[in-house]
Design a protein around this motif. Structure first.
Motif, PDB file in Angstrom:
ATOM      1  N   ALA A 417     -14.631  35.304  34.687  1.00  0.00           N
ATOM      2  CA  ALA A 417     -14.495  35.273  36.028  1.00  0.00           C
ATOM      3  C   ALA A 417     -14.262  33.830  36.806  1.00  0.00           C
ATOM      4  O   ALA A 417     -13.708  33.681  37.616  1.00  0.00           O
ATOM      5  N   GLU A 418     -14.860  32.786  36.245  1.00  0.00           N
ATOM      6  CA  GLU A 418     -14.601  31.438  36.707  1.00  0.00           C
ATOM      7  C   GLU A 418     -13.123  31.105  36.136  1.00  0.00           C
ATOM      8  O   GLU A 418     -12.549  30.258  36.996  1.00  0.00           O
ATOM      9  N   PHE A 419     -12.587  31.616  35.152  1.00  0.00           N
ATOM     10  CA  PHE A 419     -11.351  30.865  34.602  1.00  0.00           C
ATOM     11  C   PHE A 419     -10.268  31.742  35.682  1.00  0.00           C
ATOM     12  O   PHE A 419      -9.166  31.039  35.950  1.00  0.00           O
ATOM     13  N   ALA A 420     -10.483  32.965  36.163  1.00  0.00           N
ATOM     14  CA  ALA A 420      -9.622  33.625  37.051  1.00  0.00           C
ATOM     15  C   ALA A 420      -9.127  32.798  38.464  1.00  0.00           C
ATOM     16  O   ALA A 420      -8.118  32.340  38.584  1.00  0.00           O
ATOM     17  N   LEU A 421     -10.160  32.115  38.848  1.00  0.00           N
ATOM     18  CA  LEU A 421     -10.114  31.361  39.936  1.00  0.00           C
ATOM     19  C   LEU A 421      -9.449  29.906  39.606  1.00  0.00           C
ATOM     20  O   LEU A 421      -8.554  29.291  40.138  1.00  0.00           O
ATOM     21  N   GLN A 422     -10.299  29.168  38.544  1.00  0.00           N
ATOM     22  CA  GLN A 422      -9.723  27.770  38.210  1.00  0.00           C
ATOM     23  C   GLN A 422      -8.386  27.799  37.798  1.00  0.00           C
ATOM     24  O   GLN A 422      -7.547  26.808  38.040  1.00  0.00           O
ATOM     25  N   GLN A 423      -8.102  28.573  37.124  1.00  0.00           N
ATOM     26  CA  GLN A 423      -6.469  28.685  36.505  1.00  0.00           C
ATOM     27  C   GLN A 423      -5.570  29.026  37.679  1.00  0.00           C
ATOM     28  O   GLN A 423      -4.471  28.253  37.732  1.00  0.00           O
ATOM     29  N   ALA A 424      -5.951  29.469  38.476  1.00  0.00           N
ATOM     30  CA  ALA A 424      -5.018  29.821  39.767  1.00  0.00           C
ATOM     31  C   ALA A 424      -4.935  28.672  40.545  1.00  0.00           C
ATOM     32  O   ALA A 424      -3.713  28.307  40.962  1.00  0.00           O
ATOM     33  N   LEU A 425      -6.021  27.800  40.740  1.00  0.00           N
ATOM     34  CA  LEU A 425      -6.056  26.560  41.412  1.00  0.00           C
ATOM     35  C   LEU A 425      -5.314  25.561  40.690  1.00  0.00           C
ATOM     36  O   LEU A 425      -4.349  25.016  41.076  1.00  0.00           O
ATOM     37  N   ARG A 426      -5.304  25.602  39.221  1.00  0.00           N
ATOM     38  CA  ARG A 426      -4.678  24.663  38.496  1.00  0.00           C
ATOM     39  C   ARG A 426      -3.191  24.817  38.704  1.00  0.00           C
ATOM     40  O   ARG A 426      -2.316  23.834  38.704  1.00  0.00           O
ATOM     41  N   LEU A 427      -2.995  26.218  38.514  1.00  0.00           N
ATOM     42  CA  LEU A 427      -1.216  26.328  38.741  1.00  0.00           C
ATOM     43  C   LEU A 427      -0.581  26.071  39.868  1.00  0.00           C
ATOM     44  O   LEU A 427       0.362  25.706  39.825  1.00  0.00           O
ATOM     45  N   HIS A 428      -1.241  25.680  40.839  1.00  0.00           N
ATOM     46  CA  HIS A 428      -0.662  25.149  42.139  1.00  0.00           C
ATOM     47  C   HIS A 428      -1.243  23.815  42.495  1.00  0.00           C
ATOM     48  O   HIS A 428      -0.972  23.359  43.798  1.00  0.00           O
ATOM     49  N   SER A 429      -1.718  23.021  41.603  1.00  0.00           N
ATOM     50  CA  SER A 429      -1.892  21.808  41.899  1.00  0.00           C
ATOM     51  C   SER A 429      -1.056  20.696  41.504  1.00  0.00           C
ATOM     52  O   SER A 429       0.049  21.030  41.210  1.00  0.00           O
ATOM     53  N   ALA A 430      -1.071  19.467  42.298  1.00  0.00           N
ATOM     54  CA  ALA A 430       0.013  18.778  42.439  1.00  0.00           C
ATOM     55  C   ALA A 430       0.569  18.090  40.959  1.00  0.00           C
ATOM     56  O   ALA A 430       1.573  17.841  40.797  1.00  0.00           O
ATOM     57  N   ASP A 431      -0.581  17.925  40.207  1.00  0.00           N
ATOM     58  CA  ASP A 431      -0.191  17.373  38.829  1.00  0.00           C
ATOM     59  C   ASP A 431       0.582  18.404  37.970  1.00  0.00           C
ATOM     60  O   ASP A 431       1.381  17.960  37.400  1.00  0.00           O
ATOM     61  N   VAL A 432       0.258  19.698  38.158  1.00  0.00           N
ATOM     62  CA  VAL A 432       0.959  20.631  37.457  1.00  0.00           C
ATOM     63  C   VAL A 432       2.170  20.673  37.781  1.00  0.00           C
ATOM     64  O   VAL A 432       3.213  20.839  36.983  1.00  0.00           O
ATOM     65  N   LEU A 433       2.241  20.938  38.988  1.00  0.00           N
ATOM     66  CA  LEU A 433       3.608  21.109  39.771  1.00  0.00           C
ATOM     67  C   LEU A 433       4.568  19.800  39.168  1.00  0.00           C
ATOM     68  O   LEU A 433       5.711  20.096  38.905  1.00  0.00           O
ATOM     69  N   ASP A 434       4.217  18.615  39.191  1.00  0.00           N
ATOM     70  CA  ASP A 434       4.842  17.443  38.795  1.00  0.00           C
ATOM     71  C   ASP A 434       5.417  17.395  37.191  1.00  0.00           C
ATOM     72  O   ASP A 434       6.437  17.303  36.886  1.00  0.00           O
ATOM     73  N   LYS A 435       4.252  18.065  36.526  1.00  0.00           N
ATOM     74  CA  LYS A 435       4.435  17.890  34.845  1.00  0.00           C
ATOM     75  C   LYS A 435       5.615  19.093  34.508  1.00  0.00           C
ATOM     76  O   LYS A 435       6.524  19.002  33.756  1.00  0.00           O
ATOM     77  N   ALA A 436       5.257  20.110  35.257  1.00  0.00           N
ATOM     78  CA  ALA A 436       6.024  21.460  34.978  1.00  0.00           C
ATOM     79  C   ALA A 436       7.636  21.030  35.493  1.00  0.00           C
ATOM     80  O   ALA A 436       8.358  21.538  34.642  1.00  0.00           O
ATOM     81  N   GLY A 437       7.799  20.162  36.582  1.00  0.00           N
ATOM     82  CA  GLY A 437       9.026  19.822  36.985  1.00  0.00           C
ATOM     83  C   GLY A 437       9.818  18.987  36.055  1.00  0.00           C
ATOM     84  O   GLY A 437      11.095  19.118  36.096  1.00  0.00           O
TER      85      GLY A 437
END
Length: 444
Positions: A417-437
């Motif tokens: 339940a908590e993973f569903a939201l926290q992972q969604a937030l992480r997917l669109h966080s600035a650091d993930v976008l930078d690293k994925a880029g």
């Protein structure tokens, strides 16, 4: 029309929850936010003031969604599943919710448009899905029913089952499946273009393969191994898994419902709990369960390491290593936070997940993750001995009880339940976008 700041401050009205009124309020808030986003430039082209305005409006709508699901999760789920008589998978459930409850989750057209963009150019509508699934999974009734629905065979597996039972082989694309005469279903991950890094496609193929192995009565044990790679660095060698496909993540091809939730609630959980087939009387065994062996060549990184935590026996080549670089990637490593802490202790789990510690197969600490270590030339024979040991008639019942003790279903439900939201937030966080880029244009 309700001003956004009034909605955020007061939320749904006091007193007994009123589904119809809260539903209308949520739809109105979502419509206002949609209108604002339509007027604004694309996410990557907005000024700082425009980004702030979009964030305020989306946060206000999301606060309403969260409170709506806190109040009405079971009523929503019952409406979508006809009183829990229909077993909808996560993607089907989200599509149904978008139609029945406008504004609660993004609709099919919006998601299709969102998924056609690179990750950095998205609005982050999957966060709304995360709020929805957190609410569903928090509910003991709705959450348990959804978990049960995800343990049922996929339509693709049921369609392929007659041919597989007859021939003993299935080439699913990124996974090859072969049933040998000794009753072993041999699953080989064969994405040699990306060192078996997972994306939506491979999750679909893996779940299909796991379903087929569990459905086939001639299969006694499942074996998972990486195939031989054509990648220049590992040409001619087997590789287990490089984890999540960061190139696909950058390109926007990693979805919450089709990858991150389906992976955990689907094939990985089926390895743990078995398959709800309806074949056995419910009082005897709730699911078709079989033991599983994994053999690690080269490395098991990220999602590959997560897989090892649900297998009954793990072997590795002496030159292999295991790592969970979640902090470096910026995402949550599936259910590893739950399972690694249970299996190896919280201090060890923190070193692997938070510090990114790499564990080599020959280290003493590797015994917390790996049962046997062999020289590469001896690994094949050791694997055959391991699968033979797990063919005993009492193995399935005992692994069922071990898994129940180690990971009660409710503990898994609360975590997811908590993973569903926290992972969604992480997917669109600035650091993930930078690293994925940084992975744009790379081969893997």
């Amino acid at each position: 029309m309700i001003p956004a700041d009034t909605r955020t401050g007061s939320g749904p009205r006091d007193g007994a929850p009123d589904l119809a009124l809260d539903r209308a309020e949520l739809t109105e808030a979502a419509t206002e936010t949609d209108a604002l986003l339509t007027r604004l430039p694309a996410p990557g082209e907005r000024s700082s003031e425009e980004r702030a305005a979009a964030a305020r409006s989306m946060d206000a709508a999301r606060a309403l969604r969260a409170r709506f699901m806190d109040r009405h999760a079971e009523a929503v789920y019952d409406e979508l599943t006809d009183g829990r008589t229909r077993h909808l998978r996560v993607a089907e459930l989200a599509r149904a919710a978008a139609v029945a409850f406008p504004g609660l989750v993004p609709g099919a057209e919006r998601l299709a448009a969102e998924r056609s963009r690179p990750q950095a150019a998205k609005e982050g509508h999957e966060i709304d899905q995360g709020i929805f699934f957190r609410g569903v999974l928090r509910s003991p009734l709705a959450g348990a029913h959804l978990i049960d629905a995800m343990l049922r065979p996929t339509p693709r597996a049921l369609a392929l089952l007659p041919d597989f039972t007859e021939t003993g082989t299935a080439d699913l694309g990124s996974v090859r499946l072969e049933r040998t005469d000794d009753g072993v279903a041999r699953l080989t991950m064969c994405r040699d273009d990306c060192l078996n890094a997972e994306d939506d496609r491979q999750v679909d193929d893996m779940e299909t393969a796991v379903d087929l192995a569990l459905l086939d009565p001639a299969v006694e044990v499942g074996l998972l191994r990486g195939g031989v790679m054509s990648h220049s660095r590992y040409r001619g060698r087997r590789v287990f898994s490089a984890g999540i496909n960061l190139k696909s993540l950058h390109a926007g091809g990693i979805s919450l419902d089709g990858f991150l939730l389906r992976r955990e609630l689907g094939y990985i959980h089926k390895i743990v709990r078995g398959l709800r087939t309806g074949g056995e009387p419910a009082w005897r065994f709730p699911a078709a369960e079989k033991p599983w062996v994994a053999a690690v060549d080269a490395f098991a990184i990220g999602g590959g390491a997560q897989l090892l935590l649900v297998f009954d026996h793990v072997l590795a080549a002496s030159d292999a290593f295991v790592s969970l670089p979640a902090a470096q990637e910026g995402i949550v490593p599936g259910a590893a936070n739950l399972r690694l802490a249970n299996a190896a202790g919280h201090r060890f789990a923190r070193r692997m997940i938070l510090d990114g510690r790499r564990v080599r197969a020959t280290e003493p600490d590797a015994r917390l993750l790996i049962d046997e270590v062999h020289e590469s030339a001896e690994l094949d024979l050791a694997v055959e001995r391991a699968v033979a040991r797990l063919r005993g008639p009492a193995v399935a019942a005992n692994r069922h009880m071990l898994n129940l003790a180690a990971e009660p279903v409710d503990a898994f439900r609360h975590y997811m339940a908590e993973f569903a939201l926290q992972q969604a937030l992480r997917l669109h966080s600035a650091d993930v976008l930078d690293k994925a880029g940084r992975f744009k244009g790379r081969a893997s």
